[in-house]
Scaffold this motif. Structure first.
Motif, PDB file in Angstrom:
ATOM      1  N   LYS A 252     -37.215 -88.678 -17.794  1.00  0.00           N
ATOM      2  CA  LYS A 252     -38.253 -88.286 -17.232  1.00  0.00           C
ATOM      3  C   LYS A 252     -39.300 -89.445 -16.888  1.00  0.00           C
ATOM      4  O   LYS A 252     -40.176 -88.926 -16.144  1.00  0.00           O
ATOM      5  CB  LYS A 252     -38.890 -87.409 -18.264  1.00  0.00           C
ATOM      6  N   ASN A 253     -38.754 -90.593 -17.053  1.00  0.00           N
ATOM      7  CA  ASN A 253     -39.522 -91.588 -16.051  1.00  0.00           C
ATOM      8  C   ASN A 253     -40.941 -91.711 -16.414  1.00  0.00           C
ATOM      9  O   ASN A 253     -41.826 -92.156 -15.703  1.00  0.00           O
ATOM     10  CB  ASN A 253     -39.207 -91.630 -14.877  1.00  0.00           C
ATOM     11  N   PHE A 254     -41.210 -91.484 -17.789  1.00  0.00           N
ATOM     12  CA  PHE A 254     -42.727 -91.518 -18.266  1.00  0.00           C
ATOM     13  C   PHE A 254     -43.417 -92.898 -18.323  1.00  0.00           C
ATOM     14  O   PHE A 254     -44.271 -93.218 -18.009  1.00  0.00           O
ATOM     15  CB  PHE A 254     -42.854 -90.958 -19.729  1.00  0.00           C
ATOM     16  N   THR A 255     -42.595 -94.074 -18.530  1.00  0.00           N
ATOM     17  CA  THR A 255     -43.181 -95.251 -18.788  1.00  0.00           C
ATOM     18  C   THR A 255     -43.586 -95.770 -17.355  1.00  0.00           C
ATOM     19  O   THR A 255     -44.512 -96.165 -17.249  1.00  0.00           O
ATOM     20  CB  THR A 255     -42.120 -96.206 -19.292  1.00  0.00           C
ATOM     21  N   ASN A 256     -42.800 -95.211 -16.307  1.00  0.00           N
ATOM     22  CA  ASN A 256     -43.157 -95.828 -14.909  1.00  0.00           C
ATOM     23  C   ASN A 256     -44.366 -95.140 -14.498  1.00  0.00           C
ATOM     24  O   ASN A 256     -45.359 -95.753 -13.806  1.00  0.00           O
ATOM     25  CB  ASN A 256     -42.000 -95.700 -14.044  1.00  0.00           C
ATOM     26  N   ALA A 257     -44.595 -93.804 -14.966  1.00  0.00           N
ATOM     27  CA  ALA A 257     -45.920 -93.166 -14.525  1.00  0.00           C
ATOM     28  C   ALA A 257     -47.050 -93.904 -15.096  1.00  0.00           C
ATOM     29  O   ALA A 257     -48.112 -93.893 -14.540  1.00  0.00           O
ATOM     30  CB  ALA A 257     -45.665 -91.762 -15.032  1.00  0.00           C
ATOM     31  N   VAL A 258     -46.858 -94.332 -16.543  1.00  0.00           N
ATOM     32  CA  VAL A 258     -48.070 -95.071 -17.334  1.00  0.00           C
ATOM     33  C   VAL A 258     -48.395 -96.470 -16.316  1.00  0.00           C
ATOM     34  O   VAL A 258     -49.401 -96.614 -16.142  1.00  0.00           O
ATOM     35  CB  VAL A 258     -47.358 -95.055 -18.827  1.00  0.00           C
ATOM     36  N   LEU A 259     -47.161 -97.157 -16.150  1.00  0.00           N
ATOM     37  CA  LEU A 259     -47.356 -98.454 -15.528  1.00  0.00           C
ATOM     38  C   LEU A 259     -48.200 -98.148 -14.208  1.00  0.00           C
ATOM     39  O   LEU A 259     -48.730 -98.996 -13.708  1.00  0.00           O
ATOM     40  CB  LEU A 259     -46.133 -99.224 -15.472  1.00  0.00           C
ATOM     41  N   ALA A 260     -47.847 -97.083 -13.516  1.00  0.00           N
ATOM     42  CA  ALA A 260     -48.497 -96.923 -12.225  1.00  0.00           C
ATOM     43  C   ALA A 260     -49.934 -96.800 -12.003  1.00  0.00           C
ATOM     44  O   ALA A 260     -50.460 -96.664 -11.291  1.00  0.00           O
ATOM     45  CB  ALA A 260     -47.704 -95.479 -11.709  1.00  0.00           C
TER      46      ALA A 260
ATOM     47  N   LEU B  90     -36.078 -88.184 -12.904  1.00  0.00           N
ATOM     48  CA  LEU B  90     -34.870 -88.532 -12.258  1.00  0.00           C
ATOM     49  C   LEU B  90     -33.919 -87.546 -11.874  1.00  0.00           C
ATOM     50  O   LEU B  90     -32.886 -87.687 -11.102  1.00  0.00           O
ATOM     51  CB  LEU B  90     -34.115 -90.172 -12.828  1.00  0.00           C
ATOM     52  N   TYR B  91     -33.856 -86.466 -12.855  1.00  0.00           N
ATOM     53  CA  TYR B  91     -33.057 -85.418 -12.742  1.00  0.00           C
ATOM     54  C   TYR B  91     -33.543 -83.957 -13.172  1.00  0.00           C
ATOM     55  O   TYR B  91     -34.379 -84.075 -14.233  1.00  0.00           O
ATOM     56  CB  TYR B  91     -31.857 -85.715 -13.580  1.00  0.00           C
TER      57      TYR B  91
ATOM     58  N   VAL C 161     -48.185 -82.993  -5.371  1.00  0.00           N
ATOM     59  CA  VAL C 161     -47.039 -83.400  -6.245  1.00  0.00           C
ATOM     60  C   VAL C 161     -46.630 -84.915  -5.735  1.00  0.00           C
ATOM     61  O   VAL C 161     -46.444 -84.845  -4.704  1.00  0.00           O
ATOM     62  CB  VAL C 161     -46.086 -82.268  -6.441  1.00  0.00           C
ATOM     63  N   VAL C 162     -46.491 -85.457  -6.819  1.00  0.00           N
ATOM     64  CA  VAL C 162     -45.673 -86.791  -6.699  1.00  0.00           C
ATOM     65  C   VAL C 162     -44.333 -86.503  -7.558  1.00  0.00           C
ATOM     66  O   VAL C 162     -44.612 -86.458  -8.554  1.00  0.00           O
ATOM     67  CB  VAL C 162     -46.357 -87.868  -7.362  1.00  0.00           C
ATOM     68  N   ALA C 163     -43.152 -86.645  -6.848  1.00  0.00           N
ATOM     69  CA  ALA C 163     -42.010 -86.483  -7.379  1.00  0.00           C
ATOM     70  C   ALA C 163     -40.741 -87.376  -6.756  1.00  0.00           C
ATOM     71  O   ALA C 163     -41.165 -88.304  -5.987  1.00  0.00           O
ATOM     72  CB  ALA C 163     -41.556 -85.199  -7.393  1.00  0.00           C
TER      73      ALA C 163
ATOM     74  N   LEU D 170     -40.571 -89.853  -3.759  1.00  0.00           N
ATOM     75  CA  LEU D 170     -40.547 -91.398  -4.084  1.00  0.00           C
ATOM     76  C   LEU D 170     -38.996 -91.435  -3.850  1.00  0.00           C
ATOM     77  O   LEU D 170     -38.244 -90.674  -4.287  1.00  0.00           O
ATOM     78  CB  LEU D 170     -40.968 -91.843  -5.392  1.00  0.00           C
ATOM     79  N   GLU D 171     -38.619 -92.797  -3.317  1.00  0.00           N
ATOM     80  CA  GLU D 171     -37.235 -93.097  -3.278  1.00  0.00           C
ATOM     81  C   GLU D 171     -36.475 -93.150  -4.472  1.00  0.00           C
ATOM     82  O   GLU D 171     -35.247 -92.649  -4.491  1.00  0.00           O
ATOM     83  CB  GLU D 171     -37.127 -94.453  -2.367  1.00  0.00           C
ATOM     84  N   CYS D 172     -37.163 -93.676  -5.475  1.00  0.00           N
ATOM     85  CA  CYS D 172     -36.396 -93.969  -6.933  1.00  0.00           C
ATOM     86  C   CYS D 172     -37.444 -93.886  -7.988  1.00  0.00           C
ATOM     87  O   CYS D 172     -36.710 -94.241  -9.074  1.00  0.00           O
ATOM     88  CB  CYS D 172     -35.723 -95.316  -6.892  1.00  0.00           C
ATOM     89  N   GLY D 173     -38.794 -93.607  -7.848  1.00  0.00           N
ATOM     90  CA  GLY D 173     -39.533 -93.351  -8.826  1.00  0.00           C
ATOM     91  C   GLY D 173     -40.101 -94.608  -9.416  1.00  0.00           C
ATOM     92  O   GLY D 173     -40.410 -94.761 -10.836  1.00  0.00           O
TER      93      GLY D 173
END
Length: 300
Positions: A138-146, A205-206, A223-225, A242-245
Motif C-alpha cells: 500500500k506504500n504508506f511509508t512513502n506517502a508519509v515521507l512525501a 503498488l497493486y 488523485v495521486v496514484a 506516478l511511475e513507481c510511487g
C-alpha cells in the motif's frame, strides 16, 4: 424471485466465517454466484464466480497463500462463467490460474456510489487524504515521507485500523503534529473529507480495482496514484499517475495540486472519468451473464 413469467433463483455467497466451506444450496436454484470463491456442494445449477484481485498470489507466502490460491483456483475451474472486476485482474487470472483461454471470462468493472459528489460551501483544507489499508504494497511509508518537506500540509487517514506503534513512531519523527486517523467514516463523512482535501494520495503498488480513486474523483478530489495494475484502467488520464510511487515524485504531485488552476483542471477530468463507472452498469452487465447462461431473457 419471479421475473416476468420466469422464476429465477440466485444464491449469493460472500466472505464469512465459514468462507472455506462449500455451500449447501438445496434444490431449485438456477444460478449460484459466489463473490468469495465458494462452490455449491451439489452441482445442480450454473455457477458464476467473481474474481477481485491476486493480492495473495503477489504479496503473500506460505500456507496462507497456498490455501487461498487452492480455493480460488478450485472455484475458477468449477465455474461456468468468471467475472473479473478489471482487465488487470483478468490478466492476472490467466497468469496464475493455469487457464489457457479465457472464453468463459468476462470483465465487469465495479461502480462508484452516488453518495460521493461536490459539496457547496466547503472550504479546502491543508490536508491530503489516505484511504484504506496501509501495510506493505500500500506504500504508506512513502506517502508519509512525501509530506516531510511540505510544511503545513496535514495527513488524514481513513480506514485500515488505528495506527500501530511503529506507524506512530514514524509519523512522530517525520510529520509531528500533522497527522490524524478518522477511524470508520460513513459515506457522507468520507465525502466531506474528499471535498476538504487537496488530493487523495493512493500510492498502492497493486489493486484489483481501486474504488477510492473513483470516489475521490466523483467528489471533486484530485488523485495521486501509481501507474500499476488496475489503476490506469480506472483512473484514465484524470489522475497524476506516478511511475513507481517514489517519495520525490509523490511530493511533486502533491505540490502540483496545491496550485489552484492545476487542481481545478484535474477536478474536471475526474468527474468525467467517474461518470464512466456506475453500479447500474455493473448490474446490467452481470444480468447479461446470467441471461447468457440461462439462454433466456429474464429482465425487461
Amino acid at each position: 424471485m419471479p421475473v416476468g413469467s420466469y422464476e429465477l433463483n440466485v444464491s449469493m455467497s460472500c466472505k464469512s466465517f465459514d468462507r472455506y466451506r462449500s455451500v449447501r444450496t438445496g434444490p431449485g436454484y438456477d444460478i449460484f454466484h459466489s463473490t468469495y470463491y465458494r462452490l455449491p456442494v451439489e452441482r445442480s445449477c450454473s455457477v458464476v464466480t467473481t474474481v477481485h484481485d491476486y493480492t495473495y498470489e503477489r504479496y503473500s507466502s506460505g500456507l496462507r497463500r497456498v490455501v487461498h490460491s487452492w480455493q480460488k483456483n478450485k472455484a475458477i475451474k468449477g465455474s461456468d462463467k468468471i467475472i473479473c472486476v478489471s482487465e488487470s485482474t483478468r490478466r492476472d487470472l490467466l497468469e496464475f490460474s493455469g487457464l489457457r483461454a479465457d472464453d468463459n471470462v468476462v470483465v465487469i468493472h465495479n461502480g462508484v456510489s452516488d453518495a460521493y459528489y461536490p459539496l457547496e460551501d466547503v472550504s479546502l483544507g491543508p490536508q491530503v487524504l489516505f484511504v484504506g489499508a496501509r501495510a506493505g504494497y500500500k506504500n504508506f511509508t512513502n506517502a508519509v515521507l512525501a509530506l516531510e518537506g511540505l510544511s503545513g500540509v496535514k495527513l488524514l487517514c481513513v480506514g485500515g485500523g488505528q495506527f500501530d506503534a511503529d506507524e506512530l513512531d514514524m509519523l512522530e519523527r517525520i510529520v509531528p503534529g500533522r497527522y490524524s486517523h478518522a477511524g470508520y467514516l460513513t459515506n457522507e463523512q468520507l465525502n466531506l473529507e474528499y471535498n476538504r482535501s487537496i488530493c487523495l494520495v493512493y500510492p498502492s503498488l497493486y489493486e484489483g480495482f481501486g474504488i477510492p480513486v473513483l470516489e475521490a474523483m466523483r467528489a471533486g478530489c484530485p488523485v495521486v496514484a501509481v501507474n500499476s495494475s488496475s489503476i490506469p484502467e480506472v483512473a484514465g488520464d484524470a489522475a497524476i499517475l506516478l511511475e513507481c510511487g517514489e517519495v520525490e515524485e509523490m511530493r511533486s504531485a502533491i505540490e502540483f495540486f496545491c496550485v489552484t488552476d492545476n487542481r481545478s483542471d484535474f477536478v474536471g477530468r475526474g468527474r468525467i472519468q467517474a461518470e464512466k463507472f456506475s453500479w447500474d452498469e455493473t448490474f446490467n452487465k452481470t444480468l447479461a451473464v446470467y441471461e447468457e447462461l440461462l439462454g433466456q431473457k429474464i429482465w425487461n
